[in-house]
Design an enzyme around this catalytic site. Structure first.
Site, PDB file in Angstrom:
ATOM      1  N   GLY A  76      -3.589 -10.315   7.708  1.00 39.56           N
ATOM      2  CA  GLY A  76      -3.369 -11.902   8.133  1.00 39.56           C
ATOM      3  C   GLY A  76      -2.751 -12.352   6.609  1.00 39.56           C
ATOM      4  O   GLY A  76      -3.083 -11.905   5.598  1.00 39.56           O
ATOM      5  N   GLY A  99       0.888 -10.139  19.240  1.00 37.40           N
ATOM      6  CA  GLY A  99       1.340 -10.019  18.054  1.00 37.40           C
ATOM      7  C   GLY A  99       0.264  -9.141  17.212  1.00 37.40           C
ATOM      8  O   GLY A  99       0.393  -9.377  15.672  1.00 37.40           O
ATOM      9  N   LYS A 122       0.821  -1.104   0.007  1.00 39.42           N
ATOM     10  CA  LYS A 122      -0.230  -0.036   0.066  1.00 39.42           C
ATOM     11  C   LYS A 122       0.815   1.114   0.052  1.00 39.42           C
ATOM     12  O   LYS A 122       0.354   2.241  -0.754  1.00 39.42           O
ATOM     13  CB  LYS A 122      -0.929  -0.125   1.033  1.00 39.42           C
ATOM     14  N   LYS A 154      -4.144   3.468   2.328  1.00 39.83           N
ATOM     15  CA  LYS A 154      -5.176   2.691   1.543  1.00 39.83           C
ATOM     16  C   LYS A 154      -6.329   3.622   1.468  1.00 39.83           C
ATOM     17  O   LYS A 154      -6.783   3.553   0.120  1.00 39.83           O
ATOM     18  CB  LYS A 154      -5.891   1.749   2.865  1.00 39.83           C
ATOM     19  N   ILE A 163     -10.559  -8.480   1.685  1.00 42.16           N
ATOM     20  CA  ILE A 163     -11.713  -7.969   0.837  1.00 42.16           C
ATOM     21  C   ILE A 163     -11.651  -7.536  -0.452  1.00 42.16           C
ATOM     22  O   ILE A 163     -10.925  -6.612  -0.700  1.00 42.16           O
ATOM     23  CB  ILE A 163     -12.437  -6.831   1.675  1.00 42.16           C
TER      24      ILE A 163
END
Lengths: 429, 429
Positions: free
Chosen positions: A304, A189, A107, A207, A138
């Site tokens: 993730g 984390g 990004k 973004k 997404i």
């Protein structure tokens, strides 16, 4: 179309290994949907010896990522190195100049160098895809660039940073202070050791700038994003917001103001009934308002290994299918330059919270300032002690010129009884 | 690519006129994103003289839609006639056989004839697109076929019929009986005079069958969708569900059960925390679970002129850009045949509600039946009178074989004190 599409993967962090795992585990399914097999030919990372929990022995190890851009047996380079500049952008330029397609999850690079890279890609007729750069799994880049492409988009809102949303959600559910929750998130984390990109809103601003370009047909203008993070939010703000019927969310917002484009990342109060209020934990969501489709909401995991790999491979599948469209929906050369919008020229309701000394006359002084600035109060709570012995006064204003509310907050800061600059947040109506 | 894409529109109902309006109002924006202008060349409907509130004089009037399929100056036919068979499918076949692309909003036709039409389109290398057939303006066909294409989808849930969701939401907010709310919805134009397609779940089943094919790579199997509507839901069910922490929603659900595919449209109890519980009014939503991306949720307007036109024109833009992929994500000939899943072979929690005579021993009889069928009770409410002087008993079971709950409900019906067959709904966990 039965020739495999041959890819090189540069960067073997969480996402890089996720892409390797996805292309291995879902190999047949991906080949069926792509119309041909996707073959990993080469991989690259800083350290060859590091144990990444994945078997990489079948792929050629490339010490220098740049060699992928020149390799005859690679069709598409997948850039997962990260960082706005340095090796990532150098690889991106070499890849496109070398006649190969580029897929990236980066990004920062797209927000800073997207225009240049898009022109390079379009000049060479090459695909440049970045679904994974925004909102993780997404498919919002494809949704704005394709599914909603028939619409003029009037505004765009999003929860674009999972770490911040996780922290705000945790503060909401356990009432703990920001610093405690951040520490816990780091231990688990969920937040980086240096969390500033996430909690200061920079990641969300990257973004947002990308989404805005795609939605509005404007040049990426990352430096025009007014960016404010969540460090200054106190437990009392979350609690008072809840008492008033709102949740605090770090929202990226872009909207056209005539010929200007307002882009902001800021903490706002979201009414409980708003789609973004329901987004909790590390989820991301994007809401777009189109002139024919109305309001569309997309929600899912914003980060993730799995979700990001899903987005990277969706781009690879598009390329394998031969799909190609301008990088930002229209040819890069035709993206309009816009000047920055002016938030304070607009109107809206605001949340104002001050910690004040518990002494006679303070409320009279505060309300006199509001009156003099032309700001009227919709609701007000004074309740409980501040840590330093003062009291908190939180209020929601009626709809007012933002510049008036800003001026009132500035004047309040000058009062001796006001212990620290008041916290001011917009309401998302 | 600067040649205009020339289209003919067959069917000028709400959606057809919406497409004309969108292509007029957003003409420049659509041309920029499509890479070339979209020109309406011809239009067709049953009656030429009807006032449709749009100026159609610039377009050739075609009394026979079939002539569009043969016209030399048309590249793509947009079929908005509707209906599974008859003129719609006849036009679709002629269009593809005549070498033109086809865009349709016709869920019934795709659910019944999708396989045949897809094979025809793929044999001729022609696009066949149907984004508008499912969930109105939400680009869920593109999301499953593209954005989530890297994933094995394990399950798919959706609120796919806005009329039913509007009725359930209204029953929820005002406590009125089904028949009253339906009548009010008909008076407002939210429900058809003959509402059976909507409230009996057939419309949702058409859409579910299409989504399932795309998500699972299986042949469309509309006749395998177990379909049950919302007619039998009483105000007491909505009220009891709320008291127990749930909302009633008409949900289309598809999931793989080993080599079988379970497809159901049925009213279910959705926990308040579930994304589908938050979908109110005439909105639609689709939730898909992928093996890498996790859970994705898409929400928006499921019907109406603007949203549906947005989806139709998104398909037209795809075609103008030269994008082409198999109709159901993989070549139609490779879609797997699957046999119908068996809901009752699965397990889950259920809602059971009976209207019973208010006399001694009834609860003992009911609970004995549950015990004998091996169904244990998680919560139970007996409260208030039924219209006929009996009382309502509503309960949530623990997780049980569905066939045991079904058997218990059947046995309850045989009790003299049970005034009507018990209402049984699954819980969406």
């Amino acid at each position: 179309m039965t020739q495999p599409l041959r890819i090189g993967i540069a960067g073997l962090g969480t996402v890089g290994v996720g892409v390797v795992n996805l292309l291995t585990e879902n190999r047949d399914l991906v080949a069926a949907r792509a119309g041909r097999p996707i073959d990993i030919v080469a991989v690259n990372a800083k350290s060859r010896s590091k144990d990444r929990g994945a078997d990489l022995s079948a792929y050629r190890w490339q010490d220098d990522a740049g060699e992928m851009a020149a390799a005859n047996d690679i069709d598409v380079v997948v850039e997962l190195i990260g960082g706005a500049d340095g090796p990532a952008v150098s690889l991106a330029r070499k890849t496109l100049a070398g006649g190969k397609g580029l897929v990236t999850a980066n990004k920062a690079m797209v927000a800073h160098h997207g225009a240049e890279l898009a022109e390079l890609a379009e000049a060479h007729g090459l695909p440049l895809k970045y679904e994974a750069a925004v909102a993780g799994g997404i498919p919002v880049i494809k949704a704005l660039g394709g599914g909603a492409a028939a619409n003029e988009i009037s505004s765009l809102f999003g929860i674009l940073n999972g770490t911040s949303n996780y922290i705000l959600s945790a503060m909401e559910s356990n009432g703990a202070p920001f610093a405690h929750v951040l520490k816990a998130a780091q231990d688990l984390g969920y937040a980086e050791t240096d969390p500033s990109f996430d909690i200061d809103g920079i990641d969300a601003a990257h973004k947002l700038a990308i989404l805005a370009s795609l939605a509005f047909g404007t040049q990426i203008a990352f430096d025009q994003v007014e960016t404010r993070g969540i460090r200054e939010i106190e437990a009392v703000d979350i609690e008072r917001a809840a008492a008033l019927g709102y949740r605090v969310r770090l929202v990226g917002e872009a909207r056209l103001q005539d010929s200007r484009l307002l882009q902001r990342v800021h903490p706002v109060l979201v009414p409980l009934s708003h789609p973004l209020a329901k987004v909790t934990g590390s989820l991301n969501a994007v809401v777009a308002d189109g002139n024919f489709v109305g309001r569309l909401t997309f929600e899912g995991a914003g980060a993730g290994a799995g979700p990001t790999a899903s987005a990277v491979v969706a781009d690879i599948i598009d390329i394998a299918r031969g799909e190609q469209q301008p990088v930002f929906g229209v040819p890069a050369a035709s993206l309009r330059a816009v000047s920055a919008g002016d938030h304070d020229a607009g109107t809206g309701r605001s949340y104002l919270r001050a910690a004040v000394a518990d002494e006679p006359g303070v409320m009279a002084d505060l309300t006199a300032i509001l009156r003099d600035c032309g700001v009227s109060i919709e609701s007000l709570i004074q309740h409980g002690q501040a840590a330093d012995g003062g009291v908190f006064i939180a209020m929601i204003t009626h709809e007012t010129q933002h510049r008036c509310t800003a001026e009132a907050a500035r004047k309040m800061t000058e009062l001796k009884a006001v212990l620290s600059p008041p916290m001011r947040m917009d309401l998302l109506d």
